[in-house]
Design an enzyme around this catalytic site. Structure first.
Site, short mmCIF file in Angstrom:
data_model
loop_
_atom_site.label_atom_id
_atom_site.label_comp_id
_atom_site.label_asym_id
_atom_site.label_seq_id
_atom_site.Cartn_x
_atom_site.Cartn_y
_atom_site.Cartn_z
N HIS A 1 83.09 71.00 20.77
CA HIS A 1 82.30 72.10 21.31
C HIS A 1 82.53 72.22 22.81
CE1 HIS A 1 79.25 72.26 17.74
NE2 HIS A 1 80.51 72.39 17.37
N GLU B 1 80.62 72.09 25.44
CA GLU B 1 80.02 71.09 26.32
C GLU B 1 80.85 69.82 26.35
OE1 GLU B 1 76.54 72.84 23.87
OE2 GLU B 1 78.73 72.73 23.75
N ALA C 1 89.32 106.76 12.09
CA ALA C 1 90.13 107.69 12.88
C ALA C 1 89.78 109.08 12.38
CB ALA C 1 91.61 107.40 12.70
N SER D 1 96.90 111.02 5.67
CA SER D 1 96.16 110.61 6.87
C SER D 1 97.07 109.98 7.92
CB SER D 1 95.07 109.59 6.47
OG SER D 1 95.65 108.42 5.91
N ARG E 1 91.44 93.87 14.12
CA ARG E 1 91.67 93.08 12.90
C ARG E 1 91.83 91.60 13.23
NH1 ARG E 1 96.27 96.49 9.48
NH2 ARG E 1 94.99 98.35 9.03
N LEU F 1 97.04 95.59 5.60
CA LEU F 1 95.81 95.14 6.26
C LEU F 1 96.02 93.88 7.09
CD1 LEU F 1 93.23 95.74 3.38
CD2 LEU F 1 93.80 97.26 5.29
N GLU G 1 87.61 99.66 7.21
CA GLU G 1 88.61 100.64 7.60
C GLU G 1 88.72 101.82 6.64
OE1 GLU G 1 92.24 99.70 9.38
OE2 GLU G 1 91.71 97.65 9.90
N GLY H 1 80.50 106.13 3.51
CA GLY H 1 79.25 106.75 3.12
C GLY H 1 78.31 105.78 2.43
#
Length: 361
Positions: A42, A44, A146, A160, A176, A196, A284, A291
């Site tokens: 960590h 610290e 986009a 697209s 990503r 992807l 994406e 929706g």
């Protein structure tokens, strides 16, 4: 300085938070450190090791409350106490139930001077994903789209490529690389056949998640040929067993979830990803997935790349989500607007997410 150090670990420490630490003695910085990845020391501990003997009598500045429990590494509170640090300034407390004030309390009981809350908003902004996941068990959801000036994500025929400019797409690849997982819906997966992956120098590929009602016909997909990275299909429980076996044989993991009228509830889906250790999720596409999440109020951050383009009657950005009245819509707070090549990158958050960023909790 500690916050700047912590940023180096963003996107690499999951499911742990990104943390930075600085040791100061006699007005001089004597040690620096940050959490590099889960399972590694960590922040610290890194800073104390960097300081060596100079840690004794020093002040420790850390962006998150030191842990007081053993996980993959030992408790940071014990390392701090054994180092001889005399004062600790923490930007914020850790909402992890295993910590949640216990770390700071342990240091105070041992006689150290402890201050917390310094630059708390900046520290929270570093770890919004962790803060949500550790409390709710669900990932922080960023919806990226986009869109054209008239609100379309594709032409009427479904094309697209490319609504956004090349510089915007480069930003998306960096997004990503910083996310634990990236999500597309089954319709987008079959139409676009995306890989992807993150095409970023020195970056990493996220877990690639496809939300789909059917697993048929996935064997020829580029996602199994292009780049390394885990592939997960999330689908209703009723999908045929032979299709599940086929996807698994290709190297994918299949998560079967309960559905209502053929649709998986967003909360069920997100909780399942949280159990997989996915702390941050980049969504994406496409319009139906957007929706579905927006209707459920499941999006924590919206990122729109708005292109200077008109398509008229194309494919809407949000499908299946509607407000009958303006007053019934979801009001967002714009948190950022900047030019990216020919596009505008607009970032917005629901008000409740903004409150968490500024006030904690």
């Amino acid at each position: 300085m500690a916050i700047r150090l912590a940023r180096k670990g963003v996107g690499r420490t999951s499911p742990n938070p990104a943390v930075g630490a600085v040791l100061v003695r006699g007005g001089k910085v004597v040690g620096r450190g940050y959490h590099r990845a889960a399972g590694m020391p960590h922040a610290e501990v890194e800073a104390i090791r960097d300081a060596g003997a100079a840690a004794r009598g020093a002040d420790l500045y850390v962006t998150l409350e030191p842990c007081c429990h053993a996980g993959r590494t030992g408790p940071c509170t014990e390392t701090i106490l054994s180092s001889g640090v005399r004062r600790v300034a923490a930007a914020m407390s850790d909402p992890n139930p295993l910590v949640a004030g216990k770390g700071l309390s342990a240091l105070r009981k041992a006689g150290l001077t402890v201050v917390d809350g310094l630059l708390g908003e900046e520290a929270r902004a570093l770890n919004l994903s962790y803060l949500k996941w550790i409390v709710s068990g669900k990932p922080y959801v960023t919806l990226k789209m986009a869109v054209t000036l008239d609100g379309q994500i594709a032409a009427a025929g479904g094309d697209s490529r490319w609504v956004s400019c090349e510089k915007s797409r480069a930003v998306v690849h960096r997004m990503r690389s910083a996310a634990d997982a990236v999500l597309v819906g089954g319709e987008t997966f079959r139409r676009d056949d995306p890989r992807l992956t993150s095409r970023v120098q020195g970056g990493r590929n996220p877990v690639r998640v496809i939300l789909t009602s059917s697993l048929s016909g996935v064997s020829g997909s580029r996602i199994f040929r292009g780049g390394k990275g885990k592939v997960v299909f999330a689908c209703p429980r009723g999908v045929p067993e032979r299709d599940v076996r086929r996807a698994v044989s290709l190297g994918a993991k299949v998560i079967r979830l309960p559905s209502r009228a053929g649709r998986i509830p967003a909360s069920v889906f997100l909780r399942a990803l949280g159990k997989e250790g996915i702390v941050s999720l980049l969504v994406e596409g496409g319009g139906k997935t957007a929706g579905w999440l927006a209707a459920a109020g499941a999006v924590d951050r919206y990122v729109f790349f708005v292109a200077p383009l008109l398509l008229g009657e194309g494919v809407r950005a949000f499908v299946g989500y509607r407000a009958r009245k303006v007053a019934g819509g979801r009001r967002l707070e714009i948190t950022g607007v900047r030019r990216v090549g020919d596009d505008l990158m607009v970032t917005a958050e629901p008000p409740q997410v903004r409150r968490i960023r500024t006030a904690g909790g």
